[in-house]
Motif scaffolding. Structure first.
Motif, PDB file in Angstrom:
ATOM      1  N   GLN A 102       0.741  -1.173   0.096  1.00 59.21           N
ATOM      2  CA  GLN A 102       0.043  -0.089  -0.137  1.00 59.21           C
ATOM      3  C   GLN A 102       0.834   1.368   0.005  1.00 59.21           C
ATOM      4  O   GLN A 102       2.112   1.242   0.141  1.00 59.21           O
ATOM      5  CB  GLN A 102      -0.820  -0.009   1.181  1.00 59.21           C
ATOM      6  N   SER A 103       0.234   2.534  -0.335  1.00 58.94           N
ATOM      7  CA  SER A 103       0.955   3.727  -0.010  1.00 58.94           C
ATOM      8  C   SER A 103       1.435   3.874   1.271  1.00 58.94           C
ATOM      9  O   SER A 103       0.518   3.582   2.053  1.00 58.94           O
ATOM     10  CB  SER A 103       0.176   4.721  -0.475  1.00 58.94           C
ATOM     11  N   ALA A 104       2.391   4.393   1.566  1.00 56.24           N
ATOM     12  CA  ALA A 104       2.853   4.798   2.964  1.00 56.24           C
ATOM     13  C   ALA A 104       2.009   5.727   3.365  1.00 56.24           C
ATOM     14  O   ALA A 104       1.763   6.840   2.694  1.00 56.24           O
ATOM     15  CB  ALA A 104       4.387   5.211   3.233  1.00 56.24           C
ATOM     16  N   PRO A 105       1.050   5.862   4.491  1.00 57.17           N
ATOM     17  CA  PRO A 105       0.352   7.039   4.772  1.00 57.17           C
ATOM     18  C   PRO A 105       0.969   7.977   5.214  1.00 57.17           C
ATOM     19  O   PRO A 105       2.158   8.046   5.903  1.00 57.17           O
ATOM     20  CB  PRO A 105      -0.714   6.291   5.787  1.00 57.17           C
ATOM     21  N   PHE A 106       0.175   9.340   5.165  1.00 55.78           N
ATOM     22  CA  PHE A 106       0.857  10.416   5.749  1.00 55.78           C
ATOM     23  C   PHE A 106       0.333  10.959   6.918  1.00 55.78           C
ATOM     24  O   PHE A 106       0.703  11.752   7.729  1.00 55.78           O
ATOM     25  CB  PHE A 106       1.071  11.684   4.649  1.00 55.78           C
ATOM     26  N   GLY A 107      -1.132  10.375   7.250  1.00 53.30           N
ATOM     27  CA  GLY A 107      -1.600  10.851   8.308  1.00 53.30           C
ATOM     28  C   GLY A 107      -1.079  10.087   9.656  1.00 53.30           C
ATOM     29  O   GLY A 107      -0.581   8.978   9.629  1.00 53.30           O
ATOM     30  N   VAL A 108      -1.252  10.661  10.975  1.00 46.55           N
ATOM     31  CA  VAL A 108      -0.689  10.279  12.043  1.00 46.55           C
ATOM     32  C   VAL A 108      -1.182   8.973  12.434  1.00 46.55           C
ATOM     33  O   VAL A 108      -0.781   7.938  12.784  1.00 46.55           O
ATOM     34  CB  VAL A 108      -0.656  11.211  13.156  1.00 46.55           C
ATOM     35  N   TYR A 109      -2.723   9.041  12.436  1.00 45.38           N
ATOM     36  CA  TYR A 109      -3.445   7.946  12.711  1.00 45.38           C
ATOM     37  C   TYR A 109      -3.316   6.935  11.812  1.00 45.38           C
ATOM     38  O   TYR A 109      -3.137   5.531  12.192  1.00 45.38           O
ATOM     39  CB  TYR A 109      -4.983   8.466  12.888  1.00 45.38           C
ATOM     40  N   GLU A 110      -3.420   7.171  10.687  1.00 47.40           N
ATOM     41  CA  GLU A 110      -2.894   6.124   9.618  1.00 47.40           C
ATOM     42  C   GLU A 110      -1.615   5.566   9.892  1.00 47.40           C
ATOM     43  O   GLU A 110      -1.608   4.179   9.293  1.00 47.40           O
ATOM     44  CB  GLU A 110      -3.298   6.601   8.072  1.00 47.40           C
ATOM     45  N   GLN A 111      -0.885   6.344  10.079  1.00 48.67           N
ATOM     46  CA  GLN A 111       0.557   5.553  10.206  1.00 48.67           C
ATOM     47  C   GLN A 111       0.808   4.688  11.600  1.00 48.67           C
ATOM     48  O   GLN A 111       1.121   3.628  11.342  1.00 48.67           O
ATOM     49  CB  GLN A 111       1.492   6.707  10.643  1.00 48.67           C
ATOM     50  N   ALA A 112      -0.378   4.884  12.572  1.00 48.20           N
ATOM     51  CA  ALA A 112      -0.119   3.975  13.832  1.00 48.20           C
ATOM     52  C   ALA A 112      -0.898   2.773  13.177  1.00 48.20           C
ATOM     53  O   ALA A 112      -0.345   1.404  13.649  1.00 48.20           O
ATOM     54  CB  ALA A 112      -0.916   4.679  14.812  1.00 48.20           C
ATOM     55  N   LEU A 113      -1.934   2.898  12.363  1.00 49.93           N
ATOM     56  CA  LEU A 113      -2.711   1.736  11.977  1.00 49.93           C
ATOM     57  C   LEU A 113      -1.699   0.871  11.068  1.00 49.93           C
ATOM     58  O   LEU A 113      -1.901  -0.224  11.372  1.00 49.93           O
ATOM     59  CB  LEU A 113      -3.907   2.315  11.121  1.00 49.93           C
ATOM     60  N   THR A 114      -1.265   1.406  10.390  1.00 52.09           N
ATOM     61  CA  THR A 114      -0.179   0.679   9.222  1.00 52.09           C
ATOM     62  C   THR A 114       0.883   0.040  10.158  1.00 52.09           C
ATOM     63  O   THR A 114       1.373  -1.266   9.699  1.00 52.09           O
ATOM     64  CB  THR A 114       0.489   1.757   8.472  1.00 52.09           C
ATOM     65  N   ALA A 115       1.203   0.738  11.091  1.00 49.52           N
ATOM     66  CA  ALA A 115       2.239   0.006  11.880  1.00 49.52           C
ATOM     67  C   ALA A 115       1.760  -1.287  12.534  1.00 49.52           C
ATOM     68  O   ALA A 115       2.428  -2.464  12.604  1.00 49.52           O
ATOM     69  CB  ALA A 115       2.900   0.922  12.966  1.00 49.52           C
ATOM     70  N   ARG A 116       0.535  -1.332  13.123  1.00 49.02           N
ATOM     71  CA  ARG A 116      -0.034  -2.347  13.580  1.00 49.02           C
ATOM     72  C   ARG A 116      -0.496  -3.473  12.653  1.00 49.02           C
ATOM     73  O   ARG A 116      -0.257  -4.731  12.661  1.00 49.02           O
ATOM     74  CB  ARG A 116      -1.566  -1.794  14.327  1.00 49.02           C
ATOM     75  N   LEU A 117      -0.936  -2.999  11.429  1.00 42.92           N
ATOM     76  CA  LEU A 117      -0.814  -4.024  10.182  1.00 42.92           C
ATOM     77  C   LEU A 117       0.265  -4.810   9.943  1.00 42.92           C
ATOM     78  O   LEU A 117       0.359  -5.968   9.863  1.00 42.92           O
ATOM     79  CB  LEU A 117      -1.549  -3.308   9.000  1.00 42.92           C
ATOM     80  N   ALA A 118       1.382  -3.997   9.839  1.00 47.91           N
ATOM     81  CA  ALA A 118       2.748  -4.648   9.516  1.00 47.91           C
ATOM     82  C   ALA A 118       3.011  -5.585  10.530  1.00 47.91           C
ATOM     83  O   ALA A 118       3.583  -6.756  10.236  1.00 47.91           O
ATOM     84  CB  ALA A 118       3.711  -3.648   9.480  1.00 47.91           C
ATOM     85  N   GLN A 119       2.787  -5.328  11.926  1.00 48.96           N
ATOM     86  CA  GLN A 119       2.983  -6.238  12.826  1.00 48.96           C
ATOM     87  C   GLN A 119       2.241  -7.641  12.779  1.00 48.96           C
ATOM     88  O   GLN A 119       2.489  -8.741  12.850  1.00 48.96           O
ATOM     89  CB  GLN A 119       2.732  -5.893  14.310  1.00 48.96           C
ATOM     90  N   LYS A 120       0.901  -7.181  12.545  1.00 47.17           N
ATOM     91  CA  LYS A 120      -0.157  -8.472  12.220  1.00 47.17           C
ATOM     92  C   LYS A 120       0.519  -9.411  11.077  1.00 47.17           C
ATOM     93  O   LYS A 120       0.311 -10.536  11.407  1.00 47.17           O
ATOM     94  CB  LYS A 120      -1.369  -7.878  12.086  1.00 47.17           C
ATOM     95  N   LEU A 121       0.673  -8.650   9.956  1.00 46.83           N
ATOM     96  CA  LEU A 121       1.085  -9.476   8.874  1.00 46.83           C
ATOM     97  C   LEU A 121       2.243 -10.224   9.041  1.00 46.83           C
ATOM     98  O   LEU A 121       2.514 -11.484   8.646  1.00 46.83           O
ATOM     99  CB  LEU A 121       1.065  -8.673   7.531  1.00 46.83           C
ATOM    100  N   ALA A 122       3.146  -9.706   9.828  1.00 51.36           N
ATOM    101  CA  ALA A 122       4.692 -10.397  10.149  1.00 51.36           C
ATOM    102  C   ALA A 122       4.162 -11.415  10.758  1.00 51.36           C
ATOM    103  O   ALA A 122       4.747 -12.792  10.715  1.00 51.36           O
ATOM    104  CB  ALA A 122       5.564  -9.438  10.927  1.00 51.36           C
ATOM    105  N   ALA A 123       3.418 -11.441  11.895  1.00 56.02           N
ATOM    106  CA  ALA A 123       3.120 -12.683  12.563  1.00 56.02           C
ATOM    107  C   ALA A 123       2.252 -13.674  11.686  1.00 56.02           C
ATOM    108  O   ALA A 123       2.338 -14.803  12.287  1.00 56.02           O
ATOM    109  CB  ALA A 123       2.196 -12.241  13.777  1.00 56.02           C
ATOM    110  N   MET A 124       1.892 -13.189  10.751  1.00 56.05           N
ATOM    111  CA  MET A 124       1.020 -14.322   9.871  1.00 56.05           C
ATOM    112  C   MET A 124       2.205 -14.879   8.824  1.00 56.05           C
ATOM    113  O   MET A 124       1.664 -15.757   8.062  1.00 56.05           O
ATOM    114  CB  MET A 124       0.053 -13.683   9.130  1.00 56.05           C
ATOM    115  N   GLY A 125       3.221 -14.103   8.781  1.00 55.76           N
ATOM    116  CA  GLY A 125       4.366 -14.705   7.925  1.00 55.76           C
ATOM    117  C   GLY A 125       4.067 -13.828   6.298  1.00 55.76           C
ATOM    118  O   GLY A 125       4.719 -14.649   5.643  1.00 55.76           O
TER     119      GLY A 125
END
Ligand SMILES: Cc1cc2nc3c(=O)[nH]c(=O)nc-3n(C[C@H](O)[C@H](O)[C@H](O)COP(=O)(O)OP(=O)(O)OC[C@H]3O[C@@H](n4cnc5c(N)ncnc54)[C@H](O)[C@@H]3O)c2cc1C
Length: 451
Positions: A102-125
């Protein structure tokens, strides 16, 4: 076989979508998804609703044009109305996706959400990649570290102007990998109103490309600097902002087309001024990256909050366009009816809220966030901070003399009349028996005994 998923966010286009192109290059199959998170519809800290009806309709149109455009590439767009993280993770699991982009988000809230998504996906491999693409320049091109971003616009502009010829070229997408399964049903967004509506702008990458073409096929860019302050004239400014806000057009597409125009018709002060304004956008985007949540603080990037407060009655009047200031009323009514007001109109309305009505700037910013069709977190909150004197303004805030503004920009009163601004309450504050009981009146109330 590598199966990718591209999650569209504020980049609702195929052309010059580098994040999409980067994923497309790496996978054999590709699914495309847009998530309309119901959280966007929820009231915020200062607002009583989330995304307003104008932006919502523009979004609906943009998604439908994106669907059509993707079909030309043999692709589909899946649309889900669900909490974002859950939606992506379920999609990934159900379709055995290996790579999400996805595009790297520029909003602060969206960045926090994307960081959580990255963690979840990493946990799923599952691999996850983001590409930054909301600005003219890449971060690595900036001639300073982000922590050293100039505190004011002018030094920023002077530092980046030498880079004009280094704006990366537009990325042309010719092919996309084939899709996985087609969407189960064609989705439209809830709360987007009726399809045949009275929007002044049509959402979508095709409509954005058509507007880009039309605008630069007129001579309007040659007079932009003289006309840009008009209150209500479609050709007076570029009107690219709604398409930019939803990413239906990239800022580099506009830049490239502008340079082409300059080559064909000649550069002048006005064509330079369009670049100047695009640099304001650029500045506020890097400003948000630099200051993050400080962009929403009452004191802004300074240590002293302003001496303003929240007056519920005044706020309601300002929002509805029922103040003692006809020009401001006209602006606010235009905003409420169309979702778009010119830059000058935004400055006038904001200045009135801050100075005449002595209001807390964050409520003004949040109301604009709710109403604007072109709401952009960096441009909106950055401009409000600037005007409120808690941001990037070297003069420490702006006050626009409303009489002067009316004389300069609406001397015949046409704009004010057109939007019904004269029809207003001449008194700013009211006190009634509830606030200020009148002893005599109270004494005459039935059932009350005098002491
Ligand atoms: C209080 C306030 C709130 C604002 N909120 C937003 C917002 O939510 N979204 C938004 O896109 N712009 C916002 N702006 C900036 C500006 O008013 C709009 O970008 C502009 O009016 C859009 O019309 P246009 O595309 O015809 O602009 P043009 O005058 O044609 O300018 C071309 C482009 O330059 C950029 N630009 C112009 N002025 C500014 C500026 N002051 N700050 C940042 N970028 C600028 C925009 O991307 C715009 O599309 C705000 C300004 C103020 C004063």
């Amino acid at each position: 076989m590598k199966h990718g998923l591209f999650v569209f966010t504020r980049d609702l286009r195929v052309q010059d979508n580098q994040a999409l192109a980067a994923i497309a290059r790496q996978v054999d199959r590709l699914d495309c998804l847009y998530i309309a998170d119901p959280a966007d519809q929820q009231p915020g800290r200062y607002t009583c609703r989330g995304q307003g009806i104008h932006a919502r309709r523009f979004l609906q149109q943009s998604l439908s044009q994106l669907q059509q455009t993707l079909q030309l590439f043999g692709q589909h767009l899946h649309i889900q109305e669900e909490e974002s993280l859950t939606a992506v993770c379920r999609f990934v699991q159900a379709r055995k996706i290996n790579l999400v982009g996805q595009s790297a988000p520029f909003g602060v809230y969206e960045q926090a959400l994307t960081a959580r998504l990255a963690q979840k996906l990493a946990a799923m491999g599952v691999d996850f990649q983001t590409s930054w693409q909301h600005t003219l320049f890449d971060r690595s091109q900036l001639p300073f570290d982000l922590t050293d971003l100039p505190k004011h616009f002018t030094p920023f502009r002077q530092l980046v102007e030498p880079l004009f010829s280094a704006v990366p070229p537009v990325e042309r997408v010719i092919l996309l990998p084939p899709p996985g399964a087609a969407p189960e049903q064609k989705m439209t967004l809830s709360n987007a109103g009726q399809p045949g509506n009275t929007l002044a702008f049509q959402g979508g990458c095709q409509a954005g490309a058509a507007h880009l073409h039309t605008y630069f096929n007129t001579d309007a860019p040659l007079t932009y600097k003289d006309t840009r302050n008009a209150l209500d004239c479609p050709q007076s400014s570029t009107r690219f902002s709604p398409w930019l806000a939803f990413g239906c057009l990239s800022v580099r597409q506009i830049w490239q087309r502008l340079r082409q125009f300059e080559q064909d018709k000649g550069a002048n002060q006005s064509t330079y001024w369009i670049k100047f304004e695009l640099l304001w956008r650029e500045y506020f985007h890097w400003y948000l990256q630099r200051y993050q949540s400080q962009v929403f603080r009452f004191a802004g990037i300074h240590s002293q909050p302003p001496l303003t407060s929240f007056h519920a009655g005044r706020f309601a009047k300002w929002c509805m366009g029922n103040t003692p200031y006809p020009l401001v009323n006209a602006v606010m009514r235009q905003l409420n009816q169309t979702g778009y007001i010119s830059n000058r109109a935004r400055q006038i309305a904001a200045s009135c809220w801050l100075n005449e009505l002595q209001g807390d700037w964050r409520y003004g910013a949040a109301y604009f966030q709710q109403q604007l069709i072109d709401y952009d977190v960096a441009a909106n909150w950055g401009n409000w901070q600037y005007l409120a004197g808690v941001g990037a303004d070297p003069r420490g805030g702006r006050w626009f003399d409303l009489h002067k503004q009316r004389r300069l920009y609406d001397p015949q009163g046409q704009f004010t009349r057109r939007w019904g601004g004269e029809d207003c309450d001449p008194q700013l504050d009211h006190q009634d028996a509830a606030d200020w009981p009148l002893p005599d009146a109270d004494a005459n109330q039935p059932g009350r005994e005098s002491e």
